[in-house]
Scaffold this motif. Structure first.
Motif, PDB file in Angstrom:
ATOM      1  N   PHE A  95       0.784  -1.301   0.007  1.00 53.48           N
ATOM      2  CA  PHE A  95      -0.088   0.102  -0.123  1.00 53.48           C
ATOM      3  C   PHE A  95       0.986   1.370   0.124  1.00 53.48           C
ATOM      4  CE2 PHE A  95      -2.345   3.059   2.746  1.00 53.48           C
ATOM      5  CZ  PHE A  95      -3.145   3.604   1.628  1.00 53.48           C
ATOM      6  N   GLU A  96       0.486   2.090  -0.996  1.00 51.23           N
ATOM      7  CA  GLU A  96       1.178   3.531  -0.908  1.00 51.23           C
ATOM      8  C   GLU A  96       0.418   4.594  -1.033  1.00 51.23           C
ATOM      9  OE1 GLU A  96       5.154   1.611  -3.328  1.00 51.23           O
ATOM     10  OE2 GLU A  96       3.848   3.009  -4.200  1.00 51.23           O
ATOM     11  N   TYR A  97       0.651   5.691  -0.533  1.00 51.36           N
ATOM     12  CA  TYR A  97      -0.099   7.049  -0.645  1.00 51.36           C
ATOM     13  C   TYR A  97       1.022   7.916  -0.363  1.00 51.36           C
ATOM     14  CZ  TYR A  97       0.045   7.358   4.669  1.00 51.36           C
ATOM     15  OH  TYR A  97       0.761   7.302   5.990  1.00 51.36           O
ATOM     16  N   GLN A  98       0.418   9.193  -0.997  1.00 52.18           N
ATOM     17  CA  GLN A  98       1.032  10.528  -0.794  1.00 52.18           C
ATOM     18  C   GLN A  98       0.632  11.552   0.663  1.00 52.18           C
ATOM     19  OE1 GLN A  98       0.494  13.008  -4.118  1.00 52.18           O
ATOM     20  NE2 GLN A  98       0.213  11.313  -5.507  1.00 52.18           N
ATOM     21  N   LEU A  99       1.596  11.644   1.184  1.00 53.15           N
ATOM     22  CA  LEU A  99       1.242  12.730   2.503  1.00 53.15           C
ATOM     23  C   LEU A  99      -0.122  13.648   2.369  1.00 53.15           C
ATOM     24  CD1 LEU A  99       4.997  13.827   3.642  1.00 53.15           C
ATOM     25  CD2 LEU A  99       3.498  12.238   4.729  1.00 53.15           C
ATOM     26  N   PRO A 100      -0.738  13.222   3.176  1.00 51.46           N
ATOM     27  CA  PRO A 100      -2.057  14.236   3.222  1.00 51.46           C
ATOM     28  C   PRO A 100      -1.868  15.502   3.879  1.00 51.46           C
ATOM     29  CG  PRO A 100      -2.716  12.082   4.467  1.00 51.46           C
ATOM     30  CD  PRO A 100      -1.127  12.148   4.334  1.00 51.46           C
ATOM     31  N   ARG A 104      -6.103  15.015  10.279  1.00 48.37           N
ATOM     32  CA  ARG A 104      -7.147  13.865  10.300  1.00 48.37           C
ATOM     33  C   ARG A 104      -7.233  12.734   9.500  1.00 48.37           C
ATOM     34  NH1 ARG A 104     -11.610  13.956   6.834  1.00 48.37           N
ATOM     35  NH2 ARG A 104     -11.450  15.795   5.440  1.00 48.37           N
ATOM     36  N   LEU A 105      -6.801  13.063   8.075  1.00 51.86           N
ATOM     37  CA  LEU A 105      -6.346  12.037   7.347  1.00 51.86           C
ATOM     38  C   LEU A 105      -4.948  11.648   7.287  1.00 51.86           C
ATOM     39  CD1 LEU A 105      -7.843  13.806   3.891  1.00 51.86           C
ATOM     40  CD2 LEU A 105      -8.793  12.020   5.322  1.00 51.86           C
ATOM     41  N   ASP A 106      -4.181  12.355   7.682  1.00 50.05           N
ATOM     42  CA  ASP A 106      -2.789  11.782   8.056  1.00 50.05           C
ATOM     43  C   ASP A 106      -2.887  10.748   9.078  1.00 50.05           C
ATOM     44  OD1 ASP A 106       0.177  12.218   7.644  1.00 50.05           O
ATOM     45  OD2 ASP A 106       0.259  12.690   9.593  1.00 50.05           O
ATOM     46  N   GLU A 107      -3.739  10.809  10.150  1.00 52.76           N
ATOM     47  CA  GLU A 107      -3.834  10.065  11.360  1.00 52.76           C
ATOM     48  C   GLU A 107      -4.587   8.821  10.691  1.00 52.76           C
ATOM     49  OE1 GLU A 107      -5.610  12.216  14.309  1.00 52.76           O
ATOM     50  OE2 GLU A 107      -3.792  12.944  14.917  1.00 52.76           O
ATOM     51  N   THR A 108      -5.597   8.972   9.823  1.00 51.74           N
ATOM     52  CA  THR A 108      -6.464   7.766   9.425  1.00 51.74           C
ATOM     53  C   THR A 108      -5.322   6.978   8.465  1.00 51.74           C
ATOM     54  OG1 THR A 108      -8.434   8.820   9.223  1.00 51.74           O
ATOM     55  CG2 THR A 108      -8.455   7.322   7.797  1.00 51.74           C
ATOM     56  N   LEU A 109      -4.644   7.579   7.503  1.00 49.54           N
ATOM     57  CA  LEU A 109      -4.160   6.777   6.678  1.00 49.54           C
ATOM     58  C   LEU A 109      -2.654   5.924   7.392  1.00 49.54           C
ATOM     59  CD1 LEU A 109      -3.779   9.042   3.490  1.00 49.54           C
ATOM     60  CD2 LEU A 109      -5.475   6.845   3.805  1.00 49.54           C
TER      61      LEU A 109
END
Length: 507
Positions: A95-100, A104-109
């Motif tokens: 799983f990969e993602y870009q820094l939100p 709140r989204l940072d903590e979720t991801l």
């Protein structure tokens, strides 16, 4: 599996340089993102349009994309649930993602990341600073000071400086030249708009019972979609608006919505276009038209994009989550009802709020010195103000909204962002606009029949907050004026302010 959030529509990200068969990109429209505040319908539609356009363009380039529409049968309306479902369905290993850009989204991801054996996080490659660069820049300093950071940014990125890193034009800041009321000397231009039919999307929101504020012309939605229209907006700004932007950037006019402002913040904050792309093009255009565009116009715009915007993001990551709870004046009043329909007798607020509800737009002085000015003087709880600003504007994402609203506008942070409260009486609003003309209230009166509420609320604010503000050197002049004021005058002002504060819904 790579997740792309709704404000990460950067087609130039390194992710997309190669078409990899074993990579699945995931985008989703989910209900919680529509519900954490009540959003303007144009904001929701603008996001969905650009997300769908981005997903389609990736598919056309040969990338594998899975898109959860708001009403998709398989959509579980949750980031984690949708991603886990895909993990199992597609046998995803990584799983990969870009820094939100929102905490709140940072903590979720970060929590979702734990569901995968292997994961990786990338920068968004959009901002000109890292998350912690502002914090590190001011380490050991007693106070953040935007001007120092702005000069650092100009030097670091070699923008409007000479080979010795001295400022172009001989000074760093031309703000003093950029505070003029609109005087009619430069013809106004209509904003560039993009008309498209969004009936299908509006029907989707109705079907899914998404609550929203504001209004929309579903036959002629006028916000840009995609990079081509973003650059068309930038070109239009350079050619038609930049020559007068700085001069009138603080001006307000009831007959014109945008004056000489670019309206680029929406596509900029969705990362469809980058701050570097914008500034490079603006400076290049100015270099070829210096006979008709002064340095003051370009510097004022540059300061907003590479100074203020990056500074606000840096403070967000330096001060959150505590920043969201700050309430320096301990205010607790609710927003007046007319914030939701614009039906208020004060012309300045009527025009600025109506503009916000009709267009999901207002420029920085309308937000700061009319709407924000009033909510601060009226003692509105900063969370109420935050939620309204975050919901009503298309460009409002928490990282940029809360630092501007709770910090700059409401001084709820006690001076982290700004060194003084940004408040004024009717005099400033009259100086910078034509709102006061034919208003129900009298801009010259502090008290008495039809006295402008801004006047009594302004002086009452300083009277009531003396214990917290009297040692602030930037407002010392106000307290010297109060000392000279007759006790009976102050009493009449306070009585008038009290009447207005007890009847905010009737203003």
């Amino acid at each position: 599996m790579r997740l792309i959030l709704g404000d990460q529509l950067n087609c130039r990200h390194l992710w997309f340089a190669d078409k990899q068969k074993d990579v699945t990109y995931v985008m989703m429209e989910i209900m919680p993102e529509q519900l954490y505040v009540k959003h303007h319908i144009q904001k929701i539609v603008g996001f969905f349009l650009n997300m769908r356009h981005f997903a389609l363009s990736l598919k056309q380039q040969g990338h594998h994309v899975i898109y959860f529409y708001l009403d998709s049968a398989e959509n579980q309306q949750d980031f984690r649930a949708n991603l886990i479902w895909l993990k199992q369905k597609l046998n995803i290993k990584k799983f990969e993602y870009q820094l939100p850009d929102e905490l709140r989204l940072d903590e979720t991801l970060k929590e979702i990341q734990k569901e995968f054996k292997e994961s990786k996080v990338y920068d968004t490659h959009h901002f000109l600073t890292s998350r912690n660069e502002v914090k590190d820049f001011f380490k050991g300093k007693k106070q953040y000071l935007m001007e120092n950071f702005y000069r650092y940014m100009r030097k670091k990125h070699h923008l409007l400086v000479d080979s010795q890193l001295n400022p172009t034009g001989g000074q760093w800041n031309f703000d003093a030249d950029n505070r003029k009321k609109y005087d009619g000397k430069v013809p106004l231009k209509e904003p560039l708009i993009f008309k498209r039919d969004v009936t299908e999307l509006v029907n989707l929101l109705e079907k899914m019972q998404v609550p929203y504020m504001g209004e929309i012309n579903k036959k002629e939605f006028d916000y840009p979609v995609g990079r081509q229209e973003a650059f068309a907006l930038l070109d239009y700004f350079c050619q038609e608006l930049l020559p007068a932007f700085g001069t009138y950037e603080d001006a307000m006019l009831k007959e014109h919505v945008t004056l000489f402002h670019s309206r680029l913040s929406f596509v900029l904050n969705l990362k469809i276009i980058s701050p570097n792309e914008i500034i490079q093009q603006v400076i290049k255009y100015w270099e070829h038209h210096q006979n008709s565009i002064t340095i003051a116009q370009v510097e004022g715009f540059t300061r907003q994009v590479i100074g203020w915007r990056e500074y606000m993001r840096g403070i967000y990551w330096a001060e959150m989550p505590g920043f969201k709870e700050k309430n320096f004046f301990n205010y607790n009043a609710p927003l007046p009802d007319w914030f939701w329909d614009g039906k208020v007798k004060m012309h300045c607020l009527k025009h600025c709020i109506a503009n916000s509800l009709e267009n999901a737009y207002a420029h920085h002085i309308q937000r700061l010195m009319v709407i924000g000015n009033f909510t601060l003087l009226a003692g509105i709880h900063p969370t109420e103000v935050d939620n309204w600003f975050l919901g009503v504007y298309t460009d409002a994402i928490e990282w940029v909204q809360i630092t501007n609203t709770r910090g700059m506008s409401q001084f709820a942070d006690g001076g982290i962002v700004g060194s003084k409260p940004y408040v004024s009486s009717a005099n400033y609003i009259d100086k910078m606009s034509n709102y006061c003309k034919n208003c129900f209230y009298d801009k010259t009166k502090r008290y008495g029949n039809k006295a402008c509420p801004f006047n009594s609320l302004y002086w009452n604010f300083y009277i009531e907050q003396e214990d917290k503000l009297k040692n602030n050197q930037r407002v010392s002049m106000m307290y010297k004026l109060l000392e000279k004021m007759e006790p009976t005058e102050k009493e009449k002002i306070s009585e008038q302010a009290k009447k207005y504060l007890e009847n905010l819904n009737s203003l």
